[in-house]
Design a protein around this motif. Structure first.
Motif, PDB file in Angstrom:
ATOM      1  N   ARG A 195       0.813  -1.218   0.000  1.00 25.74           N
ATOM      2  CA  ARG A 195       0.000   0.000   0.000  1.00 25.74           C
ATOM      3  C   ARG A 195       0.848   1.270   0.000  1.00 25.74           C
ATOM      4  O   ARG A 195       0.507   2.259  -0.671  1.00 25.74           O
ATOM      5  N   THR A 196       1.935   1.273   0.758  1.00 27.88           N
ATOM      6  CA  THR A 196       2.815   2.453   0.822  1.00 27.88           C
ATOM      7  C   THR A 196       4.213   2.152   0.289  1.00 27.88           C
ATOM      8  O   THR A 196       5.143   2.919   0.539  1.00 27.88           O
ATOM      9  N   ALA A 197       4.360   1.041  -0.437  1.00 28.87           N
ATOM     10  CA  ALA A 197       5.683   0.632  -0.918  1.00 28.87           C
ATOM     11  C   ALA A 197       6.062   1.360  -2.208  1.00 28.87           C
ATOM     12  O   ALA A 197       5.227   1.998  -2.855  1.00 28.87           O
ATOM     13  N   VAL A 198       7.327   1.246  -2.556  1.00 29.15           N
ATOM     14  CA  VAL A 198       7.860   1.804  -3.809  1.00 29.15           C
ATOM     15  C   VAL A 198       8.587   0.687  -4.532  1.00 29.15           C
ATOM     16  O   VAL A 198       9.378  -0.058  -3.928  1.00 29.15           O
ATOM     17  N   LEU A 199       8.332   0.567  -5.845  1.00 33.36           N
ATOM     18  CA  LEU A 199       8.961  -0.484  -6.658  1.00 33.36           C
ATOM     19  C   LEU A 199      10.021   0.119  -7.560  1.00 33.36           C
ATOM     20  O   LEU A 199       9.786   1.121  -8.234  1.00 33.36           O
ATOM     21  N   THR A 200      11.209  -0.486  -7.569  1.00 34.58           N
ATOM     22  CA  THR A 200      12.272  -0.109  -8.500  1.00 34.58           C
ATOM     23  C   THR A 200      12.874  -1.383  -9.085  1.00 34.58           C
ATOM     24  O   THR A 200      12.689  -2.479  -8.546  1.00 34.58           O
ATOM     25  N   LEU A 201      13.601  -1.217 -10.176  1.00 30.16           N
ATOM     26  CA  LEU A 201      14.317  -2.332 -10.805  1.00 30.16           C
ATOM     27  C   LEU A 201      15.796  -1.988 -10.846  1.00 30.16           C
ATOM     28  O   LEU A 201      16.169  -0.858 -11.158  1.00 30.16           O
ATOM     29  N   ARG A 202      16.648  -2.965 -10.535  1.00 26.67           N
ATOM     30  CA  ARG A 202      18.090  -2.719 -10.578  1.00 26.67           C
ATOM     31  C   ARG A 202      18.814  -4.003 -10.957  1.00 26.67           C
ATOM     32  O   ARG A 202      18.303  -5.112 -10.750  1.00 26.67           O
ATOM     33  N   ARG A 203      19.998  -3.844 -11.523  1.00 24.43           N
ATOM     34  CA  ARG A 203      20.837  -5.003 -11.831  1.00 24.43           C
ATOM     35  C   ARG A 203      21.173  -5.727 -10.538  1.00 24.43           C
ATOM     36  O   ARG A 203      21.446  -5.093  -9.527  1.00 24.43           O
TER      37      ARG A 203
END
Length: 316
Positions: A195-203
């Protein structure tokens, strides 16, 4: 001109003007024209009655003659004329007219090869999905699939391709789609974690341990879910597996098969705001402490270059 596709009586239009516009934009941008390996007239006669008299004040006897005159003789119509021509009902007509047109575009007799057809089907399904439609294979012709329009569950918010690493807005939509799927599955703990999370993508930096057959490469990515620190205890291995299984299914649909793992991290709290004169504002102890001992003299400074150590008295 009348379509050969029988429209269902009084059935409301479900493919919106926004979706139709996006479909036409996609078709205008593809390398091969909409009629594929055919010519325009041959393509259209499989969908419309071209031998009817044309509407309006045309002096030509049939729609076929009208198309041939303007497209081949006068050349005064652009390649995308069909999208706005009211006689073809693609922009404002029944859903079945547009869907049958799209299915004909990916027919083996029209598309250059199976790979081209699959590419178009994938792109069109992403555009049609939010309105609850999709193209699905139902049989084959010479080993190549034939597609037909079918009703599908609406896919929710559309995430345009490609999905790049730095697309924060798109990644938030991906997280929202995962949240919705978890909610529909009744996975409340996993859902509330997002609900309050943040999604990122990384190597993954080569730290992910490859398993034979899992598509791992040296360019493998990991999904990073940053959550509030207070929520970390709720992210058990079981909850993390539920989140990853659902998130991975969304990423695969968006062609990010290079994302092979999920990492859950706590958010970084901001550092305290310190004024430049923080030293003078800090509370000063009554006597300084040196290695656990207190100096009883009034000053807190002792100049070892100018004073003799006999002047230094240490008391218990």
């Amino acid at each position: 001109m009348t379509s050969t596709v029988p429209a269902r009586a009084n059935e409301p239009q479900t493919i919106t003007a926004v979706t139709r516009r996006d479909i036409f934009t996609y078709l205008r941008g593809i390398s091969r024209p909409w009629w594929g390996k055919m010519d325009e007239v041959t393509f259209l006669e499989g969908l419309y009655d071209l031998d009817r008299p044309p509407a309006g004040d045309s002096q030509l006897p049939t729609v076929r003659a009208d198309v041939q005159q303007h497209r081949f003789n006068n050349e005064d119509l652009p390649d995308d004329w069909i999208f706005e021509d009211p006689r073809l009902e693609l922009s404002h007509g029944p859903d079945e007219v547009l869907l049958t047109f799209l299915a004909r575009m990916v027919h083996p007799e029209v598309a250059a090869d199976a790979d081209e057809a699959i590419k178009h089907v994938e792109a069109l399904n992403l555009l049609l999905g939010p309105d609850g439609w999709g193209l699905r294979p139902y049989e084959s012709l010479s080993g190549r699939p034939l597609y037909t329009p079918v009703r599908v569950p609406p896919s929710g918010l559309l995430v345009p391709l490609p999905l790049e690493d730095e697309n924060t807005g798109k990644l938030d939509l991906v997280l929202g789609q995962t949240f919705s799927l978890l909610d529909s599955a009744g996975e409340e703990t996993a859902r509330d974690l997002l609900r309050t999370a943040v999604l990122t993508l990384r190597r993954d930096g080569g730290f992910f341990n490859p398993i034979p057959g899992d598509n791992w490469t040296d360019a493998t990515y990991e999904a990073v879910l940053t959550v509030e620190r207070e929520l970390l205890p709720t992210c058990t291995p079981e909850v993390k597996e539920v989140v990853w299984r659902t998130l991975q299914s969304v990423l695969i649909q968006l062609r990010r098969i290079d994302v092979q793992d999920l990492v859950v991290e706590g958010d970084i709290r901001p550092l305290p705001n310190i004024p430049p004169d923080w030293r003078t504002q800090a509370a000063v102890p009554a006597t300084p402490t040196v290695r656990g001992l207190r100096l009883s003299f009034s000053t807190t400074e002792f100049d070892v270059t100018c004073r003799d150590f006999t002047d230094l008295e240490i008391r218990g």
